[in-house]
Scaffold this motif. Structure first.
Motif, PDB file in Angstrom:
ATOM      1  N   LYS A   2       0.839  -1.190   0.000  1.00 61.90           N
ATOM      2  CA  LYS A   2       0.000   0.000   0.000  1.00 61.90           C
ATOM      3  C   LYS A   2       0.881   1.249   0.000  1.00 61.90           C
ATOM      4  O   LYS A   2       1.845   1.352   0.764  1.00 61.90           O
ATOM      5  N   ALA A   3       0.558   2.200  -0.874  1.00 67.83           N
ATOM      6  CA  ALA A   3       1.306   3.452  -0.925  1.00 67.83           C
ATOM      7  C   ALA A   3       1.014   4.279   0.323  1.00 67.83           C
ATOM      8  O   ALA A   3      -0.146   4.430   0.727  1.00 67.83           O
ATOM      9  N   LYS A   4       2.053   4.797   0.946  1.00 67.03           N
ATOM     10  CA  LYS A   4       1.879   5.607   2.153  1.00 67.03           C
ATOM     11  C   LYS A   4       1.457   7.021   1.797  1.00 67.03           C
ATOM     12  O   LYS A   4       1.924   7.597   0.824  1.00 67.03           O
ATOM     13  N   LYS A   5       0.564   7.557   2.630  1.00 67.09           N
ATOM     14  CA  LYS A   5       0.100   8.927   2.452  1.00 67.09           C
ATOM     15  C   LYS A   5       0.354   9.720   3.728  1.00 67.09           C
ATOM     16  O   LYS A   5       0.498   9.150   4.817  1.00 67.09           O
ATOM     17  N   ASP A   6       0.409  11.035   3.598  1.00 67.58           N
ATOM     18  CA  ASP A   6       0.580  11.890   4.760  1.00 67.58           C
ATOM     19  C   ASP A   6      -0.578  11.662   5.734  1.00 67.58           C
ATOM     20  O   ASP A   6      -1.747  11.613   5.325  1.00 67.58           O
ATOM     21  N   GLY A   7      -0.246  11.491   6.996  1.00 66.98           N
ATOM     22  CA  GLY A   7      -1.280  11.289   7.996  1.00 66.98           C
ATOM     23  C   GLY A   7      -1.603   9.835   8.265  1.00 66.98           C
ATOM     24  O   GLY A   7      -2.374   9.534   9.186  1.00 66.98           O
ATOM     25  N   ASP A   8      -1.041   8.904   7.470  1.00 65.54           N
ATOM     26  CA  ASP A   8      -1.289   7.491   7.720  1.00 65.54           C
ATOM     27  C   ASP A   8      -0.693   7.075   9.058  1.00 65.54           C
ATOM     28  O   ASP A   8       0.399   7.517   9.433  1.00 65.54           O
ATOM     29  N   LYS A   9      -1.406   6.223   9.766  1.00 69.06           N
ATOM     30  CA  LYS A   9      -0.940   5.720  11.047  1.00 69.06           C
ATOM     31  C   LYS A   9       0.263   4.813  10.849  1.00 69.06           C
ATOM     32  O   LYS A   9       0.296   3.996   9.925  1.00 69.06           O
ATOM     33  N   GLU A  10       1.270   4.959  11.712  1.00 63.37           N
ATOM     34  CA  GLU A  10       2.439   4.096  11.639  1.00 63.37           C
ATOM     35  C   GLU A  10       2.046   2.670  12.022  1.00 63.37           C
ATOM     36  O   GLU A  10       1.270   2.456  12.958  1.00 63.37           O
ATOM     37  N   THR A  11       2.569   1.713  11.296  1.00 70.08           N
ATOM     38  CA  THR A  11       2.259   0.314  11.569  1.00 70.08           C
ATOM     39  C   THR A  11       3.547  -0.478  11.767  1.00 70.08           C
ATOM     40  O   THR A  11       4.608  -0.101  11.272  1.00 70.08           O
ATOM     41  N   ALA A  12       3.423  -1.584  12.489  1.00 72.54           N
ATOM     42  CA  ALA A  12       4.585  -2.440  12.740  1.00 72.54           C
ATOM     43  C   ALA A  12       4.807  -3.421  11.598  1.00 72.54           C
ATOM     44  O   ALA A  12       5.931  -3.896  11.394  1.00 72.54           O
ATOM     45  N   ARG A  13       3.768  -3.733  10.877  1.00 64.13           N
ATOM     46  CA  ARG A  13       3.859  -4.633   9.728  1.00 64.13           C
ATOM     47  C   ARG A  13       3.442  -3.871   8.477  1.00 64.13           C
ATOM     48  O   ARG A  13       2.561  -3.011   8.521  1.00 64.13           O
ATOM     49  N   GLY A  14       4.072  -4.205   7.364  1.00 62.56           N
ATOM     50  CA  GLY A  14       3.729  -3.567   6.112  1.00 62.56           C
ATOM     51  C   GLY A  14       2.322  -3.901   5.674  1.00 62.56           C
ATOM     52  O   GLY A  14       1.803  -4.986   5.952  1.00 62.56           O
ATOM     53  N   LEU A  15       1.675  -2.963   4.981  1.00 61.52           N
ATOM     54  CA  LEU A  15       0.311  -3.156   4.494  1.00 61.52           C
ATOM     55  C   LEU A  15       0.307  -3.469   3.012  1.00 61.52           C
ATOM     56  O   LEU A  15       1.110  -2.936   2.241  1.00 61.52           O
ATOM     57  N   PHE A  16      -0.612  -4.333   2.611  1.00 61.51           N
ATOM     58  CA  PHE A  16      -0.777  -4.724   1.213  1.00 61.51           C
ATOM     59  C   PHE A  16      -2.232  -4.538   0.810  1.00 61.51           C
ATOM     60  O   PHE A  16      -3.143  -4.656   1.645  1.00 61.51           O
ATOM     61  N   VAL A  17      -2.458  -4.245  -0.464  1.00 65.25           N
ATOM     62  CA  VAL A  17      -3.806  -4.114  -1.010  1.00 65.25           C
ATOM     63  C   VAL A  17      -3.877  -4.878  -2.317  1.00 65.25           C
ATOM     64  O   VAL A  17      -2.846  -5.192  -2.933  1.00 65.25           O
ATOM     65  N   LYS A  18      -5.093  -5.177  -2.752  1.00 70.40           N
ATOM     66  CA  LYS A  18      -5.277  -5.859  -4.028  1.00 70.40           C
ATOM     67  C   LYS A  18      -5.093  -4.864  -5.170  1.00 70.40           C
ATOM     68  O   LYS A  18      -5.649  -3.755  -5.130  1.00 70.40           O
ATOM     69  N   GLU A  19      -4.351  -5.261  -6.159  1.00 68.78           N
ATOM     70  CA  GLU A  19      -4.118  -4.388  -7.307  1.00 68.78           C
ATOM     71  C   GLU A  19      -5.430  -4.161  -8.051  1.00 68.78           C
ATOM     72  O   GLU A  19      -6.185  -5.092  -8.338  1.00 68.78           O
ATOM     73  N   GLY A  20      -5.708  -2.902  -8.330  1.00 68.72           N
ATOM     74  CA  GLY A  20      -6.936  -2.554  -9.028  1.00 68.72           C
ATOM     75  C   GLY A  20      -8.153  -2.504  -8.135  1.00 68.72           C
ATOM     76  O   GLY A  20      -9.222  -2.061  -8.556  1.00 68.72           O
ATOM     77  N   ARG A  21      -8.011  -2.938  -6.901  1.00 67.38           N
ATOM     78  CA  ARG A  21      -9.111  -2.939  -5.932  1.00 67.38           C
ATOM     79  C   ARG A  21      -8.661  -2.237  -4.654  1.00 67.38           C
ATOM     80  O   ARG A  21      -9.109  -2.568  -3.558  1.00 67.38           O
ATOM     81  N   GLU A  22      -7.790  -1.265  -4.781  1.00 68.52           N
ATOM     82  CA  GLU A  22      -7.172  -0.619  -3.628  1.00 68.52           C
ATOM     83  C   GLU A  22      -8.178   0.027  -2.675  1.00 68.52           C
ATOM     84  O   GLU A  22      -7.944   0.091  -1.472  1.00 68.52           O
ATOM     85  N   ALA A  23      -9.280   0.495  -3.197  1.00 66.75           N
ATOM     86  CA  ALA A  23     -10.260   1.198  -2.363  1.00 66.75           C
ATOM     87  C   ALA A  23     -11.385   0.295  -1.867  1.00 66.75           C
ATOM     88  O   ALA A  23     -12.327   0.776  -1.231  1.00 66.75           O
ATOM     89  N   SER A  24     -11.319  -1.007  -2.135  1.00 61.52           N
ATOM     90  CA  SER A  24     -12.408  -1.897  -1.738  1.00 61.52           C
ATOM     91  C   SER A  24     -12.472  -2.042  -0.221  1.00 61.52           C
ATOM     92  O   SER A  24     -11.479  -1.888   0.490  1.00 61.52           O
ATOM     93  N   THR A  25     -13.666  -2.316   0.269  1.00 67.00           N
ATOM     94  CA  THR A  25     -13.892  -2.461   1.704  1.00 67.00           C
ATOM     95  C   THR A  25     -14.617  -3.769   1.998  1.00 67.00           C
ATOM     96  O   THR A  25     -15.202  -4.390   1.103  1.00 67.00           O
ATOM     97  N   SER A  26     -14.580  -4.171   3.252  1.00 67.87           N
ATOM     98  CA  SER A  26     -15.318  -5.348   3.685  1.00 67.87           C
ATOM     99  C   SER A  26     -16.792  -4.992   3.828  1.00 67.87           C
ATOM    100  O   SER A  26     -17.185  -3.830   3.704  1.00 67.87           O
ATOM    101  N   SER A  27     -17.610  -6.003   4.118  1.00 66.30           N
ATOM    102  CA  SER A  27     -19.043  -5.750   4.275  1.00 66.30           C
ATOM    103  C   SER A  27     -19.329  -4.810   5.441  1.00 66.30           C
ATOM    104  O   SER A  27     -20.335  -4.114   5.454  1.00 66.30           O
TER     105      SER A  27
END
Length: 566
Positions: A191-216
């Motif tokens: 996942k590309a980091k943006k200003d204001g993103d919370k620091e995490t201990a593990r790297g984040l990954f997203v699905k390509e082409g579905r970066e903005a998708s959410t759970s139910s």
């Protein structure tokens, strides 16, 4: 991470049993592989009849169909071609519609079974815990359903087994490239980091082409890697149900971990680790060793997790309220309990996080290579070995070595228990409190301070208030004192153990005795409770009982001290 991560061999797609079942046969890999559409059709047919175990086994052994497709099969993403031409925009919309339809179909197949088979107490209508795992296994994987939906989209071109998706209408001279289908690990990117993103201990990954998708439930569809050698991608947010007593302990000690570590902490051992092999845990090892590997920890915890061998915390990836059930069919969501939402991205990499069920996780592990015996990671296994595959699939389970307050982002205290089916039965959401760090967590715990006031009063032999929370605190202290007192009677005839490990070994008989005891024999049943066993171990190893809840909390969090320094 220690050397327990050295072995993480992957089994062939057709292997379904551990080495303990040499009589099992697997299909030939030389069979001609059918087209994806043919497999999709076969899987769709099976999805409508989840009890067809023999047919599923035949398809899996011949065609290498991935297990647990409905719960944790390979995910898909899309590398969309650039450009904003009207035709390309239309093509993208059609691809997205096909993906949404496949996703909706899979969700409906999962939720439909739960609504029909679960109520406030657990399973109903003769359903068994393994039935849901079998149902999930029978659901076609995401790619197969997507391809079936894609075929119905006008103008979309995607040949069998091809990853390239194009779009062409009668008015177009040539087909226009729309996207490249990505499957499995290829479907994800950091996942590309943006200003204001919370620091995490593990790297984040997203699905390509579905970066903005959410759970139910509206949570971002983000993923972290687990602690396995392959770094299995795992949903960022996980959930766990804890009963009232367990939650009070969490508020007081700042720790939730396995009962194995709890017992050793009560005995005074600093930093007891989940990898310590006991004689009971060694039964799953093909080659007995003093340490359990990561894979062996995962299996031992799941196999023996209802006993003093429990090695950590069982989480679930599903957001469905009341959607987790025990192997005996009882719902884990108890009345008056708590549901915690955990941000796994905040868990440091040195804390073991193991994905039991997802594609590339423990269900795809070669158990023989991992030196594990006596269990089966075949979801449809019906033999004598422990049904590990079915157990972890039905609840989409994860293993976490321990849980800290600062990783919790929401606490829900609910009055009712059971599954929230949406049809008026079962449990609806309780009072939900957002948590933002340890201080916020401790503030939430002050609402239940009467519990520990009563706990201390019980230890001191003074009167306890009559309210429900105070009475629960009294019950907890009474159980611990009972365990401590029983240890005192044992000490009269048996030498005190020289170590916490030796004291822990004595708990096995209490686990067995409690399980075999009659339902109304509480005197034996209580000996399997964590509070009783903590008191017993304390009494066998130490010469004085803890004086108050503060001393108890300090002892239980001692092993956690090094982690708190990080």
């Amino acid at each position: 991470m220690n050397d327990s991560t050295k072995h993480h061999a992957r089994r062939p797609a057709v292997q379904r049993e551990s080495a303990a079942e040499p009589g099992q046969k697997v299909g030939s890999q030389a069979a001609a592989r059918p087209s994806r559409d043919s497999v999709a059709g076969l899987q769709a047919a099976i999805a409508g009849s989840p009890r067809m175990l023999a047919q599923r086994r035949a398809i899996a052994s011949t065609f290498g169909v991935v297990q647990a497709k409905g719960a944790g099969g390979p995910k898909i993403g899309f590398a969309f071609a650039p450009g904003d031409e009207a035709e390309r925009v239309t093509g993208r919309e059609l691809v997205t519609q096909a993906w949404e339809a496949a996703r909706t179909a899979r969700k409906g197949l999962k939720t439909g079974w739960m609504t029909a088979s679960l109520d406030a107490s657990g399973l109903k209508g003769g359903a068994k815990a393994g039935d849901y795992a079998a149902h999930l296994e029978g659901i076609a994987d995401e790619e197969a359903l997507f391809r079936a939906e894609l075929k119905g989209k006008p103008g979309i071109l995607c040949a069998d087994d091809a990853m390239s998706i194009s779009y062409k209408t009668d008015t177009m001279v040539a087909a226009l490239e729309i996207a490249t289908l990505k499957v499995g690990a290829d479907a994800f990117h950091p996942k590309a980091k943006k200003d204001g993103d919370k620091e995490t201990a593990r790297g984040l990954f997203v699905k390509e082409g579905r970066e903005a998708s959410t759970s139910s439930g509206g949570a971002p569809k983000e993923y972290v890697q687990d602690s396995s050698g392959s770094g299995t991608l795992t949903r960022r947010y996980a959930y766990v149900e804890k009963n009232f007593y367990q939650m009070m302990d969490f508020f007081k000690t700042g720790t939730i971990t396995g009962r194995f570590q709890q017992a050793l902490a009560a005995a005074g051992m600093e930093a007891p680790d989940a990898s310590i092999a006991t004689p009971k845990a060694q039964k799953i090892q093909t080659e007995p060793a003093p340490k359990l590997t990561t894979e062996q920890i995962a299996v031992a915890h799941q196999f023996m997790g209802s006993s003093s061998e429990q090695r950590g915390v069982s989480l679930t990836s599903t957001e469905k309220v009341g959607g987790t059930i025990g192997n005996e069919g009882k719902n884990f969501r108890e009345a008056g309990g708590f549901r915690l939402k955990v941000d796994l991205a905040l868990v440091p990499p040195d804390i073991r996080l193991i994905n039991h069920y997802s594609h590339g996780g423990m269900l795809d592990t070669d158990l023989a290579a991992a030196k594990v015996q006596g269990v089966s990671n075949d979801v449809g296994h019906t033999g004598k070995n422990y049904k590990y595959g079915a157990s972890v699939t039905k609840n989409r389970e994860l293993f976490l070595e321990r849980l800290r307050p600062e990783w919790v982002v929401e606490i829900e205290h609910h009055g009712d228990g059971g599954y929230a089916s949406g049809n008026g039965s079962g449990s609806g959401p309780g009072t939900r409190t957002a948590i933002a760090g340890s201080d916020s967590f401790q503030t939430a715990g002050t609402a239940y301070s009467a519990y520990w006031t009563a706990f201390d009063a019980t230890l001191a032999g003074t009167e306890v208030a009559p309210d429900a929370v105070s009475q629960k605190g009294k019950d907890s202290a009474t159980l611990m004192m009972d365990g401590y007192a029983y240890a005192g009677t044992v000490n009269l005839t048996t030498a005190r153990p020289v170590s916490g490990a030796a004291a822990h070994a004595e708990l096995k008989d209490f686990d067995v005795g409690a399980k075999a005891a009659k339902k109304d024999d509480f005197n034996k049943k209580k000996r399997a409770f964590a509070q009783w066993q903590i008191g017993y171990v304390w009494g066998r190893v130490k010469t004085t009982r803890f004086a108050n809840s503060g001393e108890y909390a300090t002892a239980m969090s001692t092993f956690y001290a090094q982690a708190k320094k990080d």
